[in-house]
Design an enzyme around this catalytic site. Structure first.
Site, PDB file in Angstrom:
ATOM      1  N   ARG A 194       0.856  -1.189   0.000  1.00  0.00           N
ATOM      2  CA  ARG A 194       0.000   0.000   0.000  1.00  0.00           C
ATOM      3  C   ARG A 194       0.895   1.243   0.000  1.00  0.00           C
ATOM      4  O   ARG A 194       1.713   1.420   0.910  1.00  0.00           O
ATOM      5  CB  ARG A 194      -0.899  -0.023   1.235  1.00  0.00           C
ATOM      6  CG  ARG A 194      -1.933   1.068   1.263  1.00  0.00           C
ATOM      7  CD  ARG A 194      -2.798   0.967   2.505  1.00  0.00           C
ATOM      8  NE  ARG A 194      -3.708  -0.162   2.502  1.00  0.00           N
ATOM      9  CZ  ARG A 194      -4.299  -0.644   3.599  1.00  0.00           C
ATOM     10  NH1 ARG A 194      -4.071  -0.090   4.773  1.00  0.00           N
ATOM     11  NH2 ARG A 194      -5.116  -1.677   3.524  1.00  0.00           N
ATOM     12  N   ARG A 217      -1.884   6.259  10.065  1.00  0.00           N
ATOM     13  CA  ARG A 217      -1.975   5.824   8.661  1.00  0.00           C
ATOM     14  C   ARG A 217      -2.033   7.011   7.710  1.00  0.00           C
ATOM     15  O   ARG A 217      -1.951   8.162   8.124  1.00  0.00           O
ATOM     16  CB  ARG A 217      -3.252   4.981   8.497  1.00  0.00           C
ATOM     17  CG  ARG A 217      -3.339   3.748   9.395  1.00  0.00           C
ATOM     18  CD  ARG A 217      -2.340   2.716   8.940  1.00  0.00           C
ATOM     19  NE  ARG A 217      -2.496   1.448   9.652  1.00  0.00           N
ATOM     20  CZ  ARG A 217      -3.302   0.446   9.282  1.00  0.00           C
ATOM     21  NH1 ARG A 217      -4.103   0.588   8.238  1.00  0.00           N
ATOM     22  NH2 ARG A 217      -3.326  -0.673   9.963  1.00  0.00           N
ATOM     23  N   LYS A 246      -3.971   0.474  14.778  1.00  0.00           N
ATOM     24  CA  LYS A 246      -3.940   1.484  13.725  1.00  0.00           C
ATOM     25  C   LYS A 246      -4.571   2.783  14.232  1.00  0.00           C
ATOM     26  O   LYS A 246      -5.455   2.762  15.101  1.00  0.00           O
ATOM     27  CB  LYS A 246      -4.681   0.987  12.492  1.00  0.00           C
ATOM     28  CG  LYS A 246      -6.127   0.637  12.745  1.00  0.00           C
ATOM     29  CD  LYS A 246      -6.880   0.205  11.481  1.00  0.00           C
ATOM     30  CE  LYS A 246      -6.507  -1.162  10.991  1.00  0.00           C
ATOM     31  NZ  LYS A 246      -7.386  -1.699   9.949  1.00  0.00           N
ATOM     32  N   LYS A 298      -6.107   6.469  12.605  1.00  0.00           N
ATOM     33  CA  LYS A 298      -6.429   7.169  11.356  1.00  0.00           C
ATOM     34  C   LYS A 298      -6.778   8.631  11.617  1.00  0.00           C
ATOM     35  O   LYS A 298      -7.499   8.937  12.559  1.00  0.00           O
ATOM     36  CB  LYS A 298      -7.586   6.460  10.658  1.00  0.00           C
ATOM     37  CG  LYS A 298      -7.204   5.042  10.259  1.00  0.00           C
ATOM     38  CD  LYS A 298      -8.288   4.323   9.523  1.00  0.00           C
ATOM     39  CE  LYS A 298      -7.775   2.979   9.016  1.00  0.00           C
ATOM     40  NZ  LYS A 298      -8.831   2.212   8.318  1.00  0.00           N
ATOM     41  N   CYS A 305     -15.121  -2.738  -1.339  1.00  0.00           N
ATOM     42  CA  CYS A 305     -13.744  -3.064  -0.946  1.00  0.00           C
ATOM     43  C   CYS A 305     -13.215  -4.177  -1.858  1.00  0.00           C
ATOM     44  O   CYS A 305     -13.990  -4.810  -2.579  1.00  0.00           O
ATOM     45  CB  CYS A 305     -13.729  -3.512   0.516  1.00  0.00           C
ATOM     46  SG  CYS A 305     -14.423  -5.150   0.748  1.00  0.00           S
ATOM     47  N   CYS A 335      -8.157 -10.403  -0.422  1.00  0.00           N
ATOM     48  CA  CYS A 335      -8.236 -10.122   1.012  1.00  0.00           C
ATOM     49  C   CYS A 335      -8.399 -11.408   1.820  1.00  0.00           C
ATOM     50  O   CYS A 335      -9.369 -12.157   1.636  1.00  0.00           O
ATOM     51  CB  CYS A 335      -9.400  -9.177   1.325  1.00  0.00           C
ATOM     52  SG  CYS A 335      -9.483  -8.841   3.092  1.00  0.00           S
ATOM     53  N   CYS A 359     -16.682  -8.288   4.378  1.00  0.00           N
ATOM     54  CA  CYS A 359     -16.675  -8.732   5.786  1.00  0.00           C
ATOM     55  C   CYS A 359     -17.002  -7.535   6.659  1.00  0.00           C
ATOM     56  O   CYS A 359     -17.076  -6.409   6.163  1.00  0.00           O
ATOM     57  CB  CYS A 359     -15.315  -9.360   6.143  1.00  0.00           C
ATOM     58  SG  CYS A 359     -14.084  -8.187   6.706  1.00  0.00           S
ATOM     59  N   CYS A 418     -14.096  -1.682   5.411  1.00  0.00           N
ATOM     60  CA  CYS A 418     -13.094  -0.953   4.612  1.00  0.00           C
ATOM     61  C   CYS A 418     -13.688   0.023   3.592  1.00  0.00           C
ATOM     62  O   CYS A 418     -13.042   0.994   3.223  1.00  0.00           O
ATOM     63  CB  CYS A 418     -12.162  -1.930   3.924  1.00  0.00           C
ATOM     64  SG  CYS A 418     -11.238  -2.923   5.112  1.00  0.00           S
TER      65      CYS A 418
END
Ligand code: SRM
Ligand code: SF4
Length: 567
Positions: free
Chosen positions: A80, A149, A213, A215, A434, A440, A479, A483
């Site tokens: 990424r 991030r 994480k 953000k 996503c 994934c 899921c 995302c």
């Protein structure tokens, strides 16, 4: 010494131990990559690679067949590329385009956080891929991992005080929140496998970085295209005309949850404090340090800032931020209604140049039998030197276009059969999905690969009730991790089990209210007709100017469930 350096915390999760032992995120990454025999990596290297923007996965499509044949999985890597606020130069874009052929699967995937992902990188190519990305003055550092991030912000290349301020905030923040460890440069830029480890100070992160994480999004109420309230830290710039008044900081946004685990939930950031421009950087650091010191390091499913905000309450959070900041701060100011803009189509930048927003379905820049999206974009960027900007809606903006080039650029894009916003329905223009299968590792269902037929079938239902021109946001994920921000959309379709989706309704288009789960396991084939029942109600009971999300919210989850379950 920071509080996170002390070891009086109860019992660290396994990843916390790995971080401590990692020599500031080095581990044995280079040694593990040098081993050509195996596609898989040690668990520690798998976890540490995330801090370097890399995920190891495998081709989910081929795994079962290969297993039956006694073959190992086809391991591959996702990288990424961090692109703050989505801004690329023409030269960077062209190099990324080349690298997609050299090392990836020939596609560039714009993410919901304005980054680019490469999929299907082979282990033997991973070092060269990351090395070349850095040579193009780009980086994968902190694109994943327990750090701050990619910072998102309005992609509009408008040259006025408002947008210049947003750009300045992002550009100032990026170096401030980047890890100071030299591991990334040592490994990927210099390839120094045996360099003697010299510890550097990590004033923001300490030895164990963040619990999870973290953000950050930067927005204005007038342009909430980043869904700012879904970030751990939402920075909302408040202007009086073209005069900056300061920033509201809202804390604790986050969407990930697990089906059947009510202790996990999506959450919208809560407004906490107001800060001036001079206070902003220190206040941001205070928030990060507060989460560093108080976030849950024993359970990664409970480690995001949102759980601290939800459980401790806004007063406690405000006091904890002020303690780190070293002074009291005023409460967040009231904010007018948010608006969301997708920046598609032609616009003036305000400096004599134009910009063009182009929809890219699910952010997948690729050439197919019918559309040469990748070639078309490459040619325009190459021939006209325009700078691409990635949007939080997975689309692309071509900026710095000379008005004299407008007609030729449009013709070139049309010659490659690219889609313009005016060619598609509003609902299709706003829909997101996503990646899900096959890349994934967490996907329970399809998302990107079924997005277009799914949206088309929903559109057909809307058409029946003459609603096809309505702005309705549809977000599909494979899921419950969220995302494509499904819980912040008006319609959220969340992968439940293969072929079945949970249906969420009632969020607002502006991203300030979460939707609610109405039905748990809707077969993929029944989703459009199920939604059709909600459209039927909306078309007859809509109050003036009421959006679909607001209508569903007013009706309430119980009434909606009853209506949608009726034969
Ligand atoms: Fe995400 C994990 C893709 C935005 C919440 N996300 C993943 C991984 C890396 C799967 C994994 O951990 O093995 C996915 C890679 C799939 C693949 O094949 O590429 C993945 N997430 C994406 C992207 C590419 C989706 C997209 O359609 O563009 C987005 C990349 C953003 C970026 O450039 O940084 C992406 N992920 C998001 C967002 C939306 C946002 O941030 O605006 C969320 C919801 C907001 C949030 O963070 O709460 C999100 N991703 C997650 C979670 C759940 C986190 C949680 O707190 O529970 C996971 C799983 C995890 O971290 O354990 C995850
Ligand atoms: Fe994968 Fe789930 Fe994120 Fe989709 S929402 S990319 S399936 S983790």
């Amino acid at each position: 010494m920071t509080a996170s350096d002390t070891t009086d915390a109860p019992k660290l999760s396994a990843v916390e131990g790995m971080k401590v032992e990692s020599r500031q995120l080095r581990g044995t990454i280079l040694e593990d990559l040098a081993n050509p025999d195996t596609g898989s990596l040690s668990e520690t290297t798998y976890q540490l690679l995330k801090f370097h923007g890399i995920y190891e996965g495998y081709n989910r499509d081929s795994a079962t067949t290969r297993k039956k044949q006694g073959l190992d999985k086809e391991y591959e890597f996702m990288a990424r590329i961090r692109v703050p606020a989505g801004r690329l130069t023409a030269a960077q874009y062209l190099r990324l385009d080349e690298l997609a052929d050299d090392y990836s699967n020939g596609t560039l995937r714009i993410t919901t956080r304005q980054a680019i992902q490469y999929h299907c990188i082979l282990k033997k190519d991973l070092w060269s891929t990351i090395h070349e990305i850095n040579k193009a003055q780009l980086s994968t550092i902190s694109a994943c991992g327990d750090v701050v991030r990619n910072i998102t912000s309005s992609p509009a290349p408008i040259r006025d005080v408002v947008h210049n301020t947003l750009r300045e905030v992002v550009d100032t923040l990026v170096p401030e929140v980047e890890p100071k460890s030299t591991a990334y440069a040592d490994i990927w830029i210099n390839g120094e496998q045996h360099k003697e480890f010299q510890e550097v100070e990590e004033p923001l992160y300490g030895k164990t970085y963040l619990p999870r994480k973290f953000k950050i999004g930067v927005a204005t109420p007038e342009d909430n295209s980043v869904d700012v309230l879904t970030n751990d830290l939402a920075i909302i710039a408040l202007f009086n005309g073209q005069t900056l008044e300061g920033f509201n900081l809202a804390l604790g946004g986050g969407l990930g949850m697990t089906h059947n685990k009510p202790e996990t939930y999506p959450y919208i950031a809560k407004p906490i404090v107001f800060v001036t421009k001079e206070q902003l950087i220190d206040a941001v650091k205070a928030v990060i340090k507060m989460q560093r010191d108080h976030g849950d390091r024993t359970n990664r499913k409970h480690a995001r800032l949102k759980y601290l905000v939800a459980e401790k309450g806004v007063e406690w959070i405000k006091a904890a931020v002020e303690e780190q900041f070293g002074a009291p701060l005023p409460p967040a100011r009231p904010v007018a209604k948010y608006t969301v803009i997708d920046h598609m189509g032609w616009h003036e930048q305000g400096d004599g140049f134009l910009y063009l927003g182009l929809p890219i379905s699910s952010g997948r820049i690729q050439d197919t039998a019918t559309q040469k999206i990748r070639t078309g974009l490459r040619e325009v960027v190459k021939q006209y030197g325009v700078d691409p900007i990635l949007t939080p809606n997975q689309d692309i903006i071509l900026s710095n276009i000379k008005p004299a080039d407008k007609t030729a650029i449009e013709a070139l894009l049309r010659a490659h059969n690219l889609t313009f916003a005016s060619d598609i329905s509003v609902v299709s223009r706003w829909a997101m999905a996503c990646p899900a299968l096959p890349t994934c590792g967490l996907a329970l269902t399809e998302a990107e690969r079924i997005k277009e037929p799914m949206v088309a079938s929903i559109e057909a239902e809307m058409q029946k009730f003459n609603l096809h021109n309505e702005n309705i946001s549809i977000r599909i994920t494979g899921c419950p991790n969220g995302c494509a921000r499904p819980y912040a959309g008006e319609i959220g379709l969340v992968g439940r089990q293969p072929g079945f989706y949970a249906l969420y309704l009632g969020g607002d288009f502006e991203g300030t209210r979460l939707n609610e789960r109405i039905l748990d396991k809707v077969p993929e084939a029944n989703i459009a007709s199920t939604l059709g029942k909600a459209f039927a109600l909306y078309s007859t009971q809509q109050q003036s100017q009421e959006s679909f999300g607001d209508f569903c919210h007013r009706l309430g989850a119980d009434a909606l469930k009853t209506a949608l379950e009726a034969a």
